[in-house]
Scaffold this motif. Sequence first.
Motif, short mmCIF file in Angstrom:
data_model
loop_
_atom_site.label_atom_id
_atom_site.label_comp_id
_atom_site.label_asym_id
_atom_site.label_seq_id
_atom_site.Cartn_x
_atom_site.Cartn_y
_atom_site.Cartn_z
N ASP A 227 0.86 -1.18 0.00
CA ASP A 227 0.00 0.00 0.00
C ASP A 227 0.89 1.23 0.00
O ASP A 227 1.80 1.35 0.83
CB ASP A 227 -0.92 0.01 1.22
N THR A 228 0.63 2.16 -0.92
CA THR A 228 1.51 3.32 -1.06
C THR A 228 0.84 4.56 -0.51
O THR A 228 -0.34 4.81 -0.75
CB THR A 228 1.88 3.55 -2.53
N ASP A 229 1.61 5.32 0.21
CA ASP A 229 1.17 6.62 0.72
C ASP A 229 2.22 7.64 0.30
O ASP A 229 2.83 8.31 1.12
CB ASP A 229 1.02 6.56 2.25
N VAL A 230 2.46 7.68 -1.02
CA VAL A 230 3.51 8.54 -1.58
C VAL A 230 2.89 9.39 -2.68
O VAL A 230 2.40 8.86 -3.68
CB VAL A 230 4.67 7.70 -2.15
N LEU B 192 12.22 7.00 1.66
CA LEU B 192 11.16 6.01 1.62
C LEU B 192 11.27 5.12 2.85
O LEU B 192 12.38 4.72 3.25
CB LEU B 192 11.26 5.16 0.35
N GLN B 193 10.13 4.81 3.45
CA GLN B 193 10.11 3.94 4.62
C GLN B 193 9.01 2.90 4.44
O GLN B 193 7.95 3.20 3.90
CB GLN B 193 9.88 4.78 5.89
N ALA C 77 9.04 10.23 4.33
CA ALA C 77 9.08 11.19 5.44
C ALA C 77 10.54 11.46 5.80
O ALA C 77 11.44 10.69 5.45
CB ALA C 77 8.35 10.63 6.66
N ARG D 11 3.32 -1.30 3.84
CA ARG D 11 2.90 0.09 3.62
C ARG D 11 4.14 0.92 3.36
O ARG D 11 5.09 0.91 4.14
CB ARG D 11 2.14 0.63 4.83
N ASP E 293 -3.53 7.13 10.93
CA ASP E 293 -3.62 8.37 10.16
C ASP E 293 -5.04 8.91 10.27
O ASP E 293 -5.97 8.39 9.67
CB ASP E 293 -3.25 8.10 8.70
N GLU F 33 6.60 -0.06 6.28
CA GLU F 33 6.04 -0.55 7.54
C GLU F 33 5.59 -1.99 7.34
O GLU F 33 4.86 -2.30 6.39
CB GLU F 33 4.85 0.30 7.96
N THR G 187 5.77 4.61 2.77
CA THR G 187 5.56 6.03 3.03
C THR G 187 6.85 6.79 2.71
O THR G 187 7.89 6.19 2.43
CB THR G 187 5.18 6.29 4.49
N GLY H 244 -6.33 10.72 6.64
CA GLY H 244 -6.30 10.08 5.33
C GLY H 244 -7.53 9.25 5.04
O GLY H 244 -8.55 9.28 5.74
#
Length: 549
Positions: free
Chosen positions: A44-47, A112-113, A131, A127, A529, A115, A129, A532
């Motif tokens: 899952d991308t949050d970028v 990039l990180q 940051a 996931r 989050d 999870e 992300t 989101g």
Amino acid sequence: MTGAELTVWQRVRRYAVPPRMIAECADRRRAGDWRGACAAGRVDTDVDLADVGRRFGSATAERIAAELAGFAPDLLRWHLPRALGGRTSLATALVFTLAPRVDVVDQDTVALQVELPKTVDGSQRLRLTVAPLGKAPGPELPGHLWHADEAAGLRAAYGGDAQRLPFLTPDGAPVPFDGFATAHGDGAPARAERSANLLTAEHLVDAWREAGLELDDTLPAFRYSHYKVTREQVLGHRLHLVALAPAVRVLARRHAAEGVVLNADWRLRFLFTPDGDTMRVRMLGEDERRSELPVLAEPCYRVPPDLELLYRGLIAPADLHPLVRAALFPAAPDGPVAARGPAFAPVRVRCRGQWHRIDNAGGRLVPLDHTPEEVQREQALKALGGKVAGCFAAQQGWTDGRTRLPRALQDQRRELMQTILHGDTPALLALLDAGLDPHVRDGRGSTLLHLLRCLDHEVLLPRLLAAGLPIDVRDHRKRTPLHVAVGWVGTPALVLALLEAGADPKAEDDNGTSVSDLVEYKGMEYYEDESGENHRDLKLIAKYIEERT
């Protein structure tokens, strides 16, 4: 590595990164579609690159975009640590930094990180992300563990040289252990073998020195006796010693740090300090936290499971991820990993004092040594509450999850559940097409509906309901699929889909807890989050449940 751990790693290599995932990730990456590669790799991308540019500048956004272009989610998944202990699931509740492709980093560097999942029994989705690293970034994964263009560096990271890998001959055969002590040359493979021989003889300091590490073997002080570190514990940790000094130097230089910490377990921690050409190492006591120093990630210090499996003959080079195979065995034939799945086969069952055969073609049990009249009689007996035995008890165990299965059928069911846990929805669909009994359960009584948290529910939910599975079917703890989706890290989309299919939010488990209680008291706290899409969906779920109750 113990025999039990090797068995688990062999199963990890068989199921955790399906060949179909590897091929789809590679296709999308070559097409320049990093989002498609992430979707294929169950990430899952949050970028949002435009947002990265606005917040951190265009140069940072361009670098992140370049890193994403080579991101190989399947390669990352291949190397991530596992829970083990009999499980093939990913290790839980960890965050790793994907090493930024810059020379020096600090707490303001944007990276990039990734999870890892929150539970070993839940979905194995990752996931991604982006940051700033902050003051205590997650352990850093070097590019050869996640970037397709850097995968060739795995050979050197594993302690290999131009001729061969540690513990293996140039053609991939195992080096006999009695040859470790006399391994010739100053190359990393020979030093790794001599070091392993010294460790076996319990020559701790000499083993580390052979690998280029000057270890102070003074045991650290602890306030309480049950926290104390013993020499046996230090000897028992299987660290890939020959790989440590190079990995530490790279990490210390990138972070401009005086040293690097290795957390072998909750008690045993090492501090590595580069000193010219020497790498000094000592063990840290309970009061020496050194949280300001970078931490070496587990995949960088453990003995690589692939080397162990190859050495024991439990896998062949052809079984490796193609990028890993190309790095470790560049002369090996190129090609995809062979498709793998549950090895269903006929089994023998003790029945009425005789050995009978049960066919399990495709995952549906069929007694082969009983007449139709006998089958009908046993079915009538079962319907009246009578106790069945032999072949018919095996049939019952396959679909109730309670009745004891013969060992061979337990193994076949375990392989099926591995396919499901690691999210191979196309493989499960193919099995259903081939005749898999949709009412099959695991040892906890979980049905395929309960296991949707690991799969593509949009495809499977309608099919399973059409096959006759009740939407509120119970497992051994009286949990419905909705209980499991809410309490075991199912996605909000899955929760909503079950509710829309008629799942009862008032249904109670064996503790008297309803799904409504879980939403109210547990709060699905794993979604952190509050701004989101997940938070929005959770509010929809809470509203939907409130309307239903």
